[in-house]
Design an enzyme around this catalytic site. Structure first.
Site: not given
Length: 356
Positions: A76-77, A121, A170, A229
């Site tokens: 997302k980032t 965020d 999230t 990640r």
């Protein structure tokens, strides 16, 4: 609070945890793709977002506000930074927990440049007063700044330059409908398939100057829980093992040996995951068993079991949540190499549920 949201929780300490620690943040900055063409996976999201951005550039306008939802570690980032790069605009990064008052948000919004991208965020954790101010800012590009207190308070309208808000969450279900409705484009980030993660691992290995064989990349991808990640984190740990214990080349055998040291098994389960399953199977015959009882048996807090271990176990089809308690599936028995009990005793709950 979601235990994957911060870096001081048990989730962040796990090799297969989806929260980003400081090392992850530093490495991700170097590994992040710079445009949509480099971004791997999320095919539908990339195609839709590409149309949104191209149309905005053709009109010479700022892009619509974008809401990205999905589990931590899915990109997302990275997508927010790509949006800014594709629009040729600067990006301002902040988070919901950092905005506790409407004044905090007003200070950020009033300093934005025209066309700038504001990445917010964990937007669901923003305070309610700031959230209500954001409604007007997103829709009308203005905010009302309250000066004074009590009956003498005055609202001064402050015009804002057009900007693009990229919100990431999230827990999309925690966003109020008025806020969700103000986003022009909403996308949900899905977990990655092993083949996509394999491409991620190959790309990261190239950028890190690590020699990796195809079967080694496939092995890492298969243990990465569908999350880039985690794939990149496992790659770094396997790289370390290969450099110390072997010739620096990552193969399937080296990967298996390295992740055995770190207690990450072939399906991506770590010590905590297996402890939950072993307690459920060996102590309670597969369930059903209450969450608190299961947590005591594992020696962890109730919240740790529920929010850190269970989501992945449920997604993998190894554990089920039922009104009577937690129940192991046949796949859990098979994964740990155990035989389910007979039709009598503690295993009845599981057998009734799955018909075995």
């Amino acid at each position: 609070m979601n235990r994957d949201d911060t870096t001081d929780t048990p989730a962040a300490e796990r090799l297969v945890g989806s929260a980003a620690d400081r090392e992850d943040q530093a490495v991700e900055a170097a590994l992040r793709p710079k445009d949509l063409g480099e971004f791997i996976g999320q095919e539908k999201v990339r195609e839709q977002l590409d149309l949104v951005l191209r149309a905005a550039r053709a009109r010479g306008a700022t892009a619509d506000h974008v809401l990205l939802s999905g589990a931590p570690g899915l990109g997302k980032t990275t997508l927010s930074m790509i949006i800014a790069a594709e629009m040729g605009a600067p990006i301002r990064i902040t988070s919901g927990p950092a905005i506790q008052h409407a004044g905090d948000l007003a200070a950020i919004l009033s300093s934005l440049q025209e066309g700038e991208v504001l990445f917010l965020d964990e937007i669901h954790r923003m305070s309610r007063p700031a959230e209500e101010m954001l409604y007007m800012a997103m829709e009308d590009f203005r905010v009302d700044v309250i000066v004074g207190k009590g009956p003498g308070a005055t609202a001064i309208p402050l015009e804002l330059p057009p900007f693009t808000l990229v919100g990431a969450t999230t827990r999309a279900g925690l966003l109020p409908p008025p806020l969700r409705d103000r986003f022009g484009f909403t996308a949900h980030m899905e977990f990655y398939e092993p083949a996509e993660l394999e491409r991620v691992v190959h790309r990261s290995a190239h950028l890190l100057d690590v020699e990796i064989e195809t079967d080694g990349a496939a092995e890492i991808a298969g243990r990465s829980r569908g999350t880039p990640r985690i794939a990149n984190r496992l790659l770094r740990r396997v790289r370390d093992y290969a450099q110390v214990k072997a010739d620096g080349i990552i193969t399937r055998e080296i990967t298996a040996a390295a992740l055995a040291v770190y207690e990450v098994d072939a399906r991506g389960l770590d010590r905590l995951d297996r402890a939950v399953l072993q307690a459920l199977l060996k102590l309670f015959g597969g369930g059903p068993v209450g969450l608190s009882t299961l947590a005591v048996a594992v020696g962890e807090e109730r919240e740790t079991v529920e929010e850190v271990a269970e989501p992945f176990l449920v997604r993998e089809g190894l554990l089920a949540r039922t009104p009577r308690g937690r129940v192991a599936t046949p796949a859990a028995w098979a994964h740990l190499g155990l035989t389910p009990p007979g039709s009598s005793g503690a295993g009845n709950g599981q057998q009734d549920l799955f018909g075995t």
